[in-house]
Design a protein around this motif. Structure first.
Motif, PDB file in Angstrom:
ATOM      1  N   ALA A 358       0.849  -1.189   0.000  1.00 34.40           N
ATOM      2  CA  ALA A 358       0.000   0.000   0.000  1.00 34.40           C
ATOM      3  C   ALA A 358       0.886   1.242   0.000  1.00 34.40           C
ATOM      4  N   ALA A 359       0.407   2.305  -0.658  1.00 34.30           N
ATOM      5  CA  ALA A 359       1.149   3.559  -0.686  1.00 34.30           C
ATOM      6  C   ALA A 359       0.953   4.285   0.630  1.00 34.30           C
ATOM      7  N   GLN A 360       1.604   3.786   1.671  1.00 31.81           N
ATOM      8  CA  GLN A 360       1.612   4.464   2.959  1.00 31.81           C
ATOM      9  C   GLN A 360       2.944   4.159   3.638  1.00 31.81           C
ATOM     10  N   PRO A 361       3.383   5.051   4.511  1.00 31.50           N
ATOM     11  CA  PRO A 361       4.690   4.827   5.139  1.00 31.50           C
ATOM     12  C   PRO A 361       4.693   3.521   5.933  1.00 31.50           C
ATOM     13  N   ASN A 362       5.846   2.881   6.027  1.00 32.62           N
ATOM     14  CA  ASN A 362       5.980   1.730   6.915  1.00 32.62           C
ATOM     15  C   ASN A 362       7.387   1.744   7.472  1.00 32.62           C
ATOM     16  N   TYR A 363       7.560   1.023   8.539  1.00 30.33           N
ATOM     17  CA  TYR A 363       8.848   1.094   9.233  1.00 30.33           C
ATOM     18  C   TYR A 363       9.828   0.036   8.777  1.00 30.33           C
ATOM     19  N   GLU A 364       9.392  -0.836   7.857  1.00 30.65           N
ATOM     20  CA  GLU A 364      10.319  -1.880   7.409  1.00 30.65           C
ATOM     21  C   GLU A 364      11.465  -1.236   6.633  1.00 30.65           C
ATOM     22  N   PRO A 365      12.670  -1.775   6.784  1.00 27.54           N
ATOM     23  CA  PRO A 365      13.780  -1.206   6.018  1.00 27.54           C
ATOM     24  C   PRO A 365      13.605  -1.480   4.524  1.00 27.54           C
ATOM     25  N   ALA A 366      14.077  -0.567   3.715  1.00 25.86           N
ATOM     26  CA  ALA A 366      13.971  -0.748   2.261  1.00 25.86           C
ATOM     27  C   ALA A 366      14.838  -1.912   1.819  1.00 25.86           C
TER      28      ALA A 366
ATOM     29  N   THR B   4      -6.246   9.343   5.294  1.00 28.78           N
ATOM     30  CA  THR B   4      -7.410   8.868   4.552  1.00 28.78           C
ATOM     31  C   THR B   4      -6.959   7.762   3.610  1.00 28.78           C
ATOM     32  N   CYS B   5      -7.445   6.542   3.851  1.00 23.04           N
ATOM     33  CA  CYS B   5      -6.987   5.395   3.072  1.00 23.04           C
ATOM     34  C   CYS B   5      -8.095   4.847   2.184  1.00 23.04           C
ATOM     35  N   PRO B  50      -7.051   2.482 -12.712  1.00 22.31           N
ATOM     36  CA  PRO B  50      -6.469   1.185 -12.375  1.00 22.31           C
ATOM     37  C   PRO B  50      -5.330   1.300 -11.362  1.00 22.31           C
ATOM     38  N   LEU B  51      -4.909   0.147 -10.853  1.00 17.59           N
ATOM     39  CA  LEU B  51      -3.709   0.028 -10.025  1.00 17.59           C
ATOM     40  C   LEU B  51      -3.768   0.755  -8.686  1.00 17.59           C
ATOM     41  N   MET B  52      -4.845   0.520  -7.947  1.00 21.37           N
ATOM     42  CA  MET B  52      -4.899   0.970  -6.556  1.00 21.37           C
ATOM     43  C   MET B  52      -4.689  -0.260  -5.674  1.00 21.37           C
ATOM     44  N   GLU B  53      -4.088  -0.050  -4.511  1.00 19.33           N
ATOM     45  CA  GLU B  53      -3.919  -1.119  -3.532  1.00 19.33           C
ATOM     46  C   GLU B  53      -4.718  -0.731  -2.296  1.00 19.33           C
ATOM     47  N   SER B  54      -5.330  -1.705  -1.665  1.00 15.93           N
ATOM     48  CA  SER B  54      -6.054  -1.433  -0.438  1.00 15.93           C
ATOM     49  C   SER B  54      -5.076  -0.857   0.597  1.00 15.93           C
ATOM     50  N   GLY B  55      -5.433   0.304   1.160  1.00 21.34           N
ATOM     51  CA  GLY B  55      -4.567   0.950   2.149  1.00 21.34           C
ATOM     52  C   GLY B  55      -3.832   2.160   1.606  1.00 21.34           C
ATOM     53  N   ASP B  56      -3.952   2.432   0.307  1.00 22.37           N
ATOM     54  CA  ASP B  56      -3.283   3.600  -0.279  1.00 22.37           C
ATOM     55  C   ASP B  56      -3.789   4.897   0.353  1.00 22.37           C
ATOM     56  N   ILE B  57      -2.862   5.776   0.724  1.00 22.75           N
ATOM     57  CA  ILE B  57      -3.255   7.078   1.275  1.00 22.75           C
ATOM     58  C   ILE B  57      -3.568   8.026   0.128  1.00 22.75           C
ATOM     59  N   MET B  58      -4.734   8.682   0.217  1.00 24.80           N
ATOM     60  CA  MET B  58      -5.240   9.543  -0.857  1.00 24.80           C
ATOM     61  C   MET B  58      -4.730  10.977  -0.701  1.00 24.80           C
ATOM     62  N   GLY B  59      -4.949  11.744  -1.758  1.00 23.90           N
ATOM     63  CA  GLY B  59      -4.796  13.194  -1.657  1.00 23.90           C
ATOM     64  C   GLY B  59      -3.581  13.774  -2.330  1.00 23.90           C
ATOM     65  N   HIS B  60      -3.825  14.729  -3.254  1.00 20.90           N
ATOM     66  CA  HIS B  60      -2.687  15.378  -3.899  1.00 20.90           C
ATOM     67  C   HIS B  60      -2.783  16.898  -3.839  1.00 20.90           C
TER      68      HIS B  60
END
Lengths: 367, 390
Positions: A358-366, B4-5, B50-60
């Protein structure tokens, strides 16, 4: 307004390539990278075969569908008035064969063998039609001992005219098939496909970077920088002017090491290296540099070839996890551009990790 | 932090996620003070991009205070108040040097996916699917900003968040839509869609010298806003037999000189063509319903400009290429090159040429984001633009 003057080439005569140019004032570019593609128009390559092969592929599928779905109608069309059960089954089988060869032709880039399979199929068809012609009742015997196969009885014997017409058609298509197969066979192997036959993988990617050629040359000449943009490398150590020691992440956490040497080095033009004999994994690379036209920076063409661990099957399996070497190499070349232009390979929250995240921050190392 | 996810189509959740950190040395971290929901976020909300993943944070679209800077960021310091452009741009590649920031060659780490789908890749965008890089978005308490030495614009004192927030996207986007038209004195411009981008396109067309601007929509509250606050002539396309006939009447048969599509992929209409588009979208044959685009092309005068600023995501059919070719139309398009317009538009705001706050209909709290998406998508409560405050 100035008008473009075309040089006269005489009365309908075509001159040599140079004198017939429509742009006499243009100085001819001797860019070797462009010339590489000029042979596409070489008619000896027989590029026409490809289009005809496609047409034959579609024809195969259409005919196959008709034979498989409407065997009775198709039988009547070729002169068999009342096909028996086995005759219908045979027509269906022929239809399936046609579909299979059609799919084979369309799904292959160089469908030489699939077109050859069509020729074999044509011969089968011709044999079938000849038999129908010679023995129109297909074994309906006078003494009643032989069981009928295709035709039910004398009343419904084959229509000779239709059979002949069908035979003529098949002969015409056979001629096309043979011609196409021969044309395709004349196509020389590309370098990539030659290497593939030896089990080798070749990746080539070209990219333009907004940097002067000398800076790009210096960047590639320092192999120690490679792990910065090639994710699959752990380290590269220069052991002298031309020798280097490479450590890579292999499949399943395995470490692969080898020594390489520079085999060609022309400043601001070309660097070529390959692994030394006796390495775990054979691999070689070439970087060709050229100034991009109109101050667009430097054109970089990278060719890497290697013997994939676990062979080509292994690399197909790795594709499922996006660890496939070809994809990795292509990513590397793009990352090289990001690195030389912006100073660092850019990460995003999702691409920091391998695989879907998911496009959100995480603490795992890259990684 | 709270963010916001996107959890699936029409499923937004505000949840606790880890705080962002510096990943590259040209990053900064911004503590978000105001963020907005964009019309293009609704395409993600409805699951059409297309190409969204559950948990993606929105907003630009977001702005706030710099709380952390990477080693290589020398023009910003902790405590600076900045508004951040939605396009992530490196400033070093040929595109950025030419001012075409939204086609930056280096800011999309998923460029290989974009290359397969679009031929070549554009810039990375915050919170806008993995096709544009998989960057966490700004509808959150904190956000990581890559290439912070290029993007963020420092906000002068004395301007409120509401006045400058839209420099992040919709004001430059609407402005670029009008600028792409190449407006000359006496020109008539028609704008399809009176969402916030459409409203800014109307206002910008006047700023760039248009004689008349005609606005087309189906919601009276939006048309009223276009008419009362942006001085547009309005057409409710559901109340007229033919938009083209009205446009021809208003322009004495010439057609508008320039047509702006500020609708994009989720256009509405009625009749067989609409049902066809809708069915194809549901079956995932085409993600786009290019209704406004088709109408804009057919309505445009001979030799005119069609400026496409609405978002499209895939392939379209029934595209009137005959009209484009035979009538010498020019089609211009692109994601906005935000960085190119931020400073000049900031000056226009300071000079009082435009007050961007007129598009705002709702102020809500970040934790109400799911509700905000719902009313914005359903056009309830006369929703035009929602600003979320952390």
């Amino acid at each position: 307004m100035t008008s473009i003057k075309y040089k006269s080439t005489g009365s309908g005569q075509t001159g040599t390539a140079a004198s017939s140019s429509a742009l006499p004032n243009r100085t001819h570019s001797d860019d070797s990278n462009l010339q590489r593609y000029q042979h596409i128009s070489d008619e000896r390559r027989g590029t026409g075969g490809r289009n005809m092969a496609d047409a034959l592929g579609y024809f195969s599928i259409a005919l196959g569908l008709a034979e498989a779905l409407a065997p009775v109608t198709m039988s009547r069309m070729v002169g068999i008035r009342e096909p028996s059960g086995s005759g219908r089954r045979m027509m269906r089988a022929m239809g399936m064969r046609e579909i299979a060869t059609g799919v084979g032709i369309l799904s292959s880039y160089r469908p030489r063998n699939a077109v050859r399979a069509r020729v074999a199929g044509d011969i089968m068809d011709l044999a079938f039609l000849t038999r129908t012609l010679v023995r129109p009742t297909n074994g309906e015997s006078r003494n009643g001992k032989l069981r009928p196969r295709v035709f039910r009885n004398d009343k419904h014997s084959a229509d000779k005219g239709r059979v002949l017409f069908a035979t003529a058609n098949v002969l015409a298509v056979t001629a096309l098939d043979i011609q196409t197969a021969r044309q395709l066979a004349r196509q020389p192997d590309t370098r990539t496909s030659q290497q593939r036959k030896k089990g080798m993988i070749i990746v080539r990617r070209s990219i333009t970077v907004n940097k002067p050629i000398s800076e790009v040359y210096k960047f590639w000449r320092d192999f120690g920088k490679f792990p910065g943009f090639m994710r699959h490398l752990q380290s590269v150590t220069m052991l002298g002017e031309s020798r280097s020691h490479w450590i890579a992440h292999g499949p399943a956490g395995k470490r692969i090491e080898w020594d390489a040497e520079i085999v060609e080095d022309v400043p601001d033009k070309l660097i070529s290296w390959r692994s030394l004999p006796g390495s775990d994994v054979y691999n070689a690379g070439t970087v060709e540099l050229q100034e991009a036209p109109g101050g667009r920076g430097t054109e970089v063409r990278v060719t890497l070839e290697y013997d994939p661990p676990f062979g080509r099957l292994g690399s197909k399996a790795a594709k499922l996890w996006r660890e496939e070497p070809t994809q990795q190499v292509e990513d590397s070349i793009r990352q090289f551009k990001v690195m030389i232009e912006t100073g660092e390979v850019l990460l995003s929250d999702a691409t920091k990790q391998r695989g879907p995240h998911a496009a959100q921050p995480n603490y795992e190392p890259a990684d | 932090m709270k963010a916001t996810c996107w959890m699936g189509p029409q499923k937004m959740v505000v949840q606790d996620v880890p705080d962002p950190s510096i990943l590259n040395q040209r990053d900064c971290i911004v503590k978000v003070s105001s963020t907005a929901i964009c019309g293009s976020d609704l395409h993600l909300y409805n699951g059409f991009l297309p190409l969204m993943e559950s948990g993606d944070i929105m907003g630009h679209e977001f702005m706030g205070e710099v709380v952390e800077v990477g080693r290589e960021v020398r023009n910003l310091k902790i405590g600076d108040r900045v508004v951040v452009p939605f396009t992530i741009s490196c400033g070093n590649c040929a595109a950025c040097e030419a001012g075409a920031f939204s086609i930056c060659e280096n800011s999309n780490p998923n460029a290989y996916i974009a290359e397969k789908m679009l031929g070549h890749s554009g810039a990375g965008i915050y919170g806008y699917s993995h096709l544009t890089g998989g960057f966490a978005g700004g509808q959150a308490e904190y956000v990581r900003v890559p290439f912070a030495d290029i993007g963020p614009l420092k906000v002068p004192d004395g301007l409120t968040d509401d006045q400058v927030l839209f420099l992040s996207d919709i004001l430059p986007t609407g402005y670029m839509a009008a600028e792409m038209c190449g407006i000359k004195p006496g020109d008539t411009v028609a704008v399809w869609g009176c969402g916030p981008v459409g409203l800014f396109a109307i206002a910008s067309a006047y700023m760039l010298g248009a004689e008349r601007v005609i606005a087309i929509d189906r919601f009276n509250y939006r048309l009223r806003k276009a008419q009362e606050q942006a001085d547009a002539i309005t057409i409710n396309y559901e109340k007229v037999d033919s938009v083209q006939a009205v446009l021809n009447d208003l322009t004495a048969g010439r057609g508008p000189d320039h047509c702006i599509d500020a609708v994009g992929m989720e256009g509405h209409s009625h009749g067989i063509q609409y049902m066809n588009d809708r069915a194809k979208q549901m079956l995932r044959i085409h993600p786009d319903r290019p209704i406004a685009l088709r109408e804009a092309i057919l309505a445009c005068r001979n030799g005119g400009t069609v400026s496409v600023i609405g978002t499209y995501a895939g392939f379209i059919d029934k595209f009137p290429i005959n009209a484009v070719m035979n009538r010498s139309l020019t089609i211009k398009s692109g994601q906005c090159h935000v960085q190119r317009y931020m400073k000049p538009l900031l000056e226009r705001i300071q000079n009082g040429d435009i007050d961007p706050t007129f598009v705002i209909s709702h102020h809500m709290s970040l934790s109400d984001a799911p509700e905000a998406y719902r009313i914005f998508n359903r056009k309830e409560e006369n929703c035009e633009k929602v600003v979320l405050q952390a």
